[in-house]
Design an enzyme around this catalytic site. Structure first.
Site: not given
Ligand code: NAD
Length: 485
Positions: A170, A243, A277, A376
């Site tokens: 997804k 993550e 991240c 963040e």
């Molecule tokens: P997000 O949490 O908004 O979304 C991530 C994914 O989750 C997307 O595919 C989204 O559609 C899905 N999603 C959203 N709501 C959901 C729900 N209720 N249930 C299941 N899935 C759901 O994050 P983002 O804005 O796409 O990415 C940025 C974030 O990701 C930042 O906080 C960043 O730090 C983090 N990040 C972490 C790492 C790591 O390795 N720790 C790496 C990259 C990004």
């Protein structure tokens, strides 16, 4: 229009198509099918049906299929890199490297799968055999963020498939178009082993998490959504791997190579417009070198080339969307209203009438309670703070709800030893931030997540562990009923 890919067939989304936007130009670059729960069900069923035969594919054959993914990645490197730059805004130069790195990741797990499957352990008696057996989990739901749509997909898919699981992917809404193109990498796999779905908002992802036929959720994204997933997954006791976000500190000691520290702070603070991240988001500098460090950072930041990722010269690329930029701008404004000083940046570049750009921003006179030091900041903002010494810097570094990455600049091995043991972060860098290693586990502590990606640890996540006790001779045991009194 790019479609969903389920059971090796293209599937319509059943809703109005989504539009992929180039964050550098605000233009539409393509359309993609937006799926819903019906298609998600279809994909989970396909993955479930494919699992019994996929788990039995011999490791050598599975390895060959994974190496073929690596070959396809390398073959289409230029096209994949350009598509990534168009939809994420990121640098083409970096994206070429990420495609190659993704290929290496498939090669790495292909070989790890060939060599690794549990172990034999000592048995209580000579007539017995005891084994630790590793078996695949079943259907894995892989939920991906928008900032690294290829790399973070690969970090999950390569080990999950190598371990013998089937996967439903997804992608994030902002990067669905590029992700739905990745089916080409898996066309040589048996149908149902890899499936790509889509949706908007959290509806489809949440359905995947709650579905009883999904045995594991491998998620990268925000801490808030990760916490929600953890709660939802509790009902079925699903395996979860999270993550999440970070607030990475950088410590600059007076004994370090100052030029290196300046370069590292600017690089790790502003790469991908700070939408990494493990971006450096707080810098603690020994008072002795604070002034030259800050001057150096401001001077280098002022030389950075701000522009579209499709131009190899661009160093600071646009942010993904105006709403994400607005969140960052609000943090900077809050800091400024409480007394922080903006040395450079802190605004939308005046020469950029199109695109979601934000100038790389250096702040000083920040205090720990400001949002920019607590939450963040997913954008190009670097707060710089003077400290008395290493002790204070370490204390303040650990004063955070997050624990993803952390960097120390020093030439003193005593400080390094102390730091590597006591810093509360899963990824620890000394004199060289943001370097990941395929063989090195990547992940966070505290609210930055649970579990590890990459390395052997990242492979282990995708197995169930069994202990097998085998009595080879059979027959009655003296400790069974009836008891021999
Ligand atoms: P997000 O949490 O908004 O979304 C991530 C994914 O989750 C997307 O595919 C989204 O559609 C899905 N999603 C959203 N709501 C959901 C729900 N209720 N249930 C299941 N899935 C759901 O994050 P983002 O804005 O796409 O990415 C940025 C974030 O990701 C930042 O906080 C960043 O730090 C983090 N990040 C972490 C790492 C790591 O390795 N720790 C790496 C990259 C990004």
């Amino acid at each position: 229009m790019r479609k969903l890919w389920i059971n090796a067939e293209f599937v319509d989304g059943g809703r109005d198509p989504g539009r992929a936007i180039n964050p550098a130009t605000e233009e539409t670059i393509g359309e993609y099918a937006r799926g819903g729960l019906v298609q998600t069900d279809q994909a989970i069923r396909a993955a479930k049906d494919a699992f019994p035969s996929w788990r039995r594919v011999p490791a050598g054959e599975r390895a060959a299929l994974l190496h073929e993914v690596a070959r396809r990645l390398r073959e289409s490197q230029e096209q994949l890199a350009m598509e990534l730059s168009l939809e994420t805004g990121r640098s083409i130069h970096k994206n070429r490297g990420y495609v190659e790195w993704s290929a290496e990741c498939f090669d790495y797990y292909a070989e790890l799968a060939r060599h690794y499957r549990g172990r034999v352990i000592p048995s209580p008696e000579a007539s017995q055999l005891s084994l630790v057996l590793k078996v695949p989990l079943g259907v894995v739901g892989a939920i991906i963020p928008w900032n690294y749509p290829l790399l973070l997909l690969v970090w999950k898919l390569a080990p999950a498939l190598a371990a013998g699981n089937t996967v439903v992917v997804k992608p994030a809404t902002y990067t669905t178009w590029v992700s739905l193109g990745y089916h080409r990498l898996f066309e040589h796999f048996p149908p149902g082993v890899v499936n790509f779905i889509s949706g908007s908002g959290g509806e489809v992802g949440e359905y995947l998490v709650k579905h009883p036929d999904v045995r594991m959720i491998a998620f990268t994204g925000s801490t808030e959504v990760g916490q929600h997933i953890m709660r939802l997954a509790a009902d079925d006791m699903k395996h979860i791997h999270l993550e999440l976000g970070g607030k990475d500190p950088l410590i600059v000691c007076a004994d370090c190579d100052l030029e290196g520290a300046v370069g590292a702070a600017v690089w790790a603070g502003f790469l991908n417009a700070g939408q990494v991240c493990t971006s450096v988001e707080r810098v603690y500098v020994d008072r002795e070198v604070y002034d030259p460090f800050l001057d150096g950072v401001v001077a280098l930041t002022n030389k950075l080339v701000v522009g579209p990722g499709t131009d190899p010269e661009s160093e600071v690329t646009p942010m993904i969307r105006p709403n994400e930029r607005e969140k960052v701008a609000q943090q900077v404004q809050e800091a400024q209203s409480k007394g922080a000083l903006i040395h450079t940046g802190g605004r939308i570049p005046v020469d950029k009438t199109k695109g979601f750009y934000y100038e790389p921003t250096v702040l000083s006179q920040v205090t720990e309670e400001m949002l920019v030091m607590q939450e963040e900041t997913f954008g190009p903002v670097l707060p710089v703070v003077p400290v008395m010494d290493f002790e204070e810097a370490l204390l303040r570094s650990n004063h955070s709800q997050y624990g993803l990455g952390a960097t120390l600049f020093t030439s003193d091995p005593k400080k390094v030893k102390r730091y590597m043991e006591e810093i509360e972060a899963g990824n620890v860098w000394v004199n060289d931030p943001l370097v990941d290693n395929l063989a090195g586990p990547f992940g966070g502590m505290k609210r930055s997540g649970i579990g590890r990606e990459l390395g052997q640890e990242g492979f282990e996540e995708f197995f169930e562990t069994k202990h097998v006790h085998w009595e080879i001779n059979g027959g009655m045991k003296p400790w069974w009923f009836p008891w021999d009194k």
